[in-house]
Design a protein around this motif. Sequence first.
Motif, short mmCIF file in Angstrom:
data_model
loop_
_atom_site.label_atom_id
_atom_site.label_comp_id
_atom_site.label_asym_id
_atom_site.label_seq_id
_atom_site.Cartn_x
_atom_site.Cartn_y
_atom_site.Cartn_z
N LEU A 11 -49.29 40.74 -63.14
CA LEU A 11 -48.57 40.24 -62.25
C LEU A 11 -48.82 38.85 -61.83
CD1 LEU A 11 -47.48 43.65 -60.56
CD2 LEU A 11 -45.98 42.02 -61.78
N ASP A 12 -50.32 38.63 -61.41
CA ASP A 12 -50.64 37.41 -61.15
C ASP A 12 -50.23 36.21 -62.22
OD1 ASP A 12 -51.66 38.26 -58.72
OD2 ASP A 12 -53.77 38.59 -59.65
N GLU A 13 -50.40 36.53 -63.56
CA GLU A 13 -50.13 35.79 -64.59
C GLU A 13 -48.65 35.71 -64.40
OE1 GLU A 13 -50.18 33.18 -67.93
OE2 GLU A 13 -52.23 34.14 -66.64
N CYS A 14 -47.85 36.51 -64.33
CA CYS A 14 -46.49 36.25 -64.06
C CYS A 14 -46.22 35.21 -62.64
CB CYS A 14 -45.70 37.57 -63.83
SG CYS A 14 -45.42 38.71 -65.34
N ARG A 21 -41.84 36.39 -57.95
CA ARG A 21 -42.17 35.43 -56.78
C ARG A 21 -42.99 36.01 -55.72
NH1 ARG A 21 -37.85 36.36 -53.57
NH2 ARG A 21 -36.92 37.85 -54.66
N GLU A 22 -43.04 37.28 -55.93
CA GLU A 22 -44.02 37.85 -55.13
C GLU A 22 -44.31 39.57 -55.27
OE1 GLU A 22 -43.98 39.30 -50.17
OE2 GLU A 22 -42.31 38.56 -51.17
N VAL A 23 -45.63 39.96 -55.15
CA VAL A 23 -46.07 41.23 -55.41
C VAL A 23 -46.65 41.99 -54.36
CG1 VAL A 23 -47.52 42.70 -56.92
CG2 VAL A 23 -46.84 40.49 -57.82
N ARG A 24 -46.13 43.26 -53.85
CA ARG A 24 -46.26 43.88 -52.76
C ARG A 24 -46.46 45.23 -53.18
NH1 ARG A 24 -43.32 42.47 -47.45
NH2 ARG A 24 -45.29 42.93 -46.59
#
Length: 154
Positions: A11-14, A21-24
């Motif tokens: 997800l960091d790569e995405c 846009r954001e990961v929570r």
Amino acid sequence: KRLLKWYYSILDECKLRGICREVRTVFDQYLRDPHATATHLPYFKGDYIPDAIEEIIATQGNDTEQDDAGLMCKLAEDFVQKGMKEDIIVAFLSIASEVKDTGINDCNDDIDIKVFNDRESFIDMCQKNNWQFDNLQRAKHSSMMILWRILHSC
């Protein structure tokens, strides 16, 4: 925890590519928000959240006092007790027009794959590979396998 680390690295790569846009976490996004209701939660059959909600409702019985805020509070307690605050991830995807050019060469040409040319060939392929569409989980898996086959035929 190792799998969770892997998910976060993907997800960091995405995020770097602008795909999301954001990961929570579900806990941070929904269970800490006093205005969130159970209808805001991601609800997928067979996932943890629907089962936990049904279990909470079953243990409360016919308690008419049980409201949405109480349900969310109990679910938050359940997440904390089971140490799952960081375990369920929510990724907010970008709109297609916002995605950066990744340099990946997608094949947009018409693809002629014989098994997709007629119904019988397609059904034959599905039967040989045990791809089924009789429930949501099998349909998702079968669809992913079909997409993989198309992608690798380019």
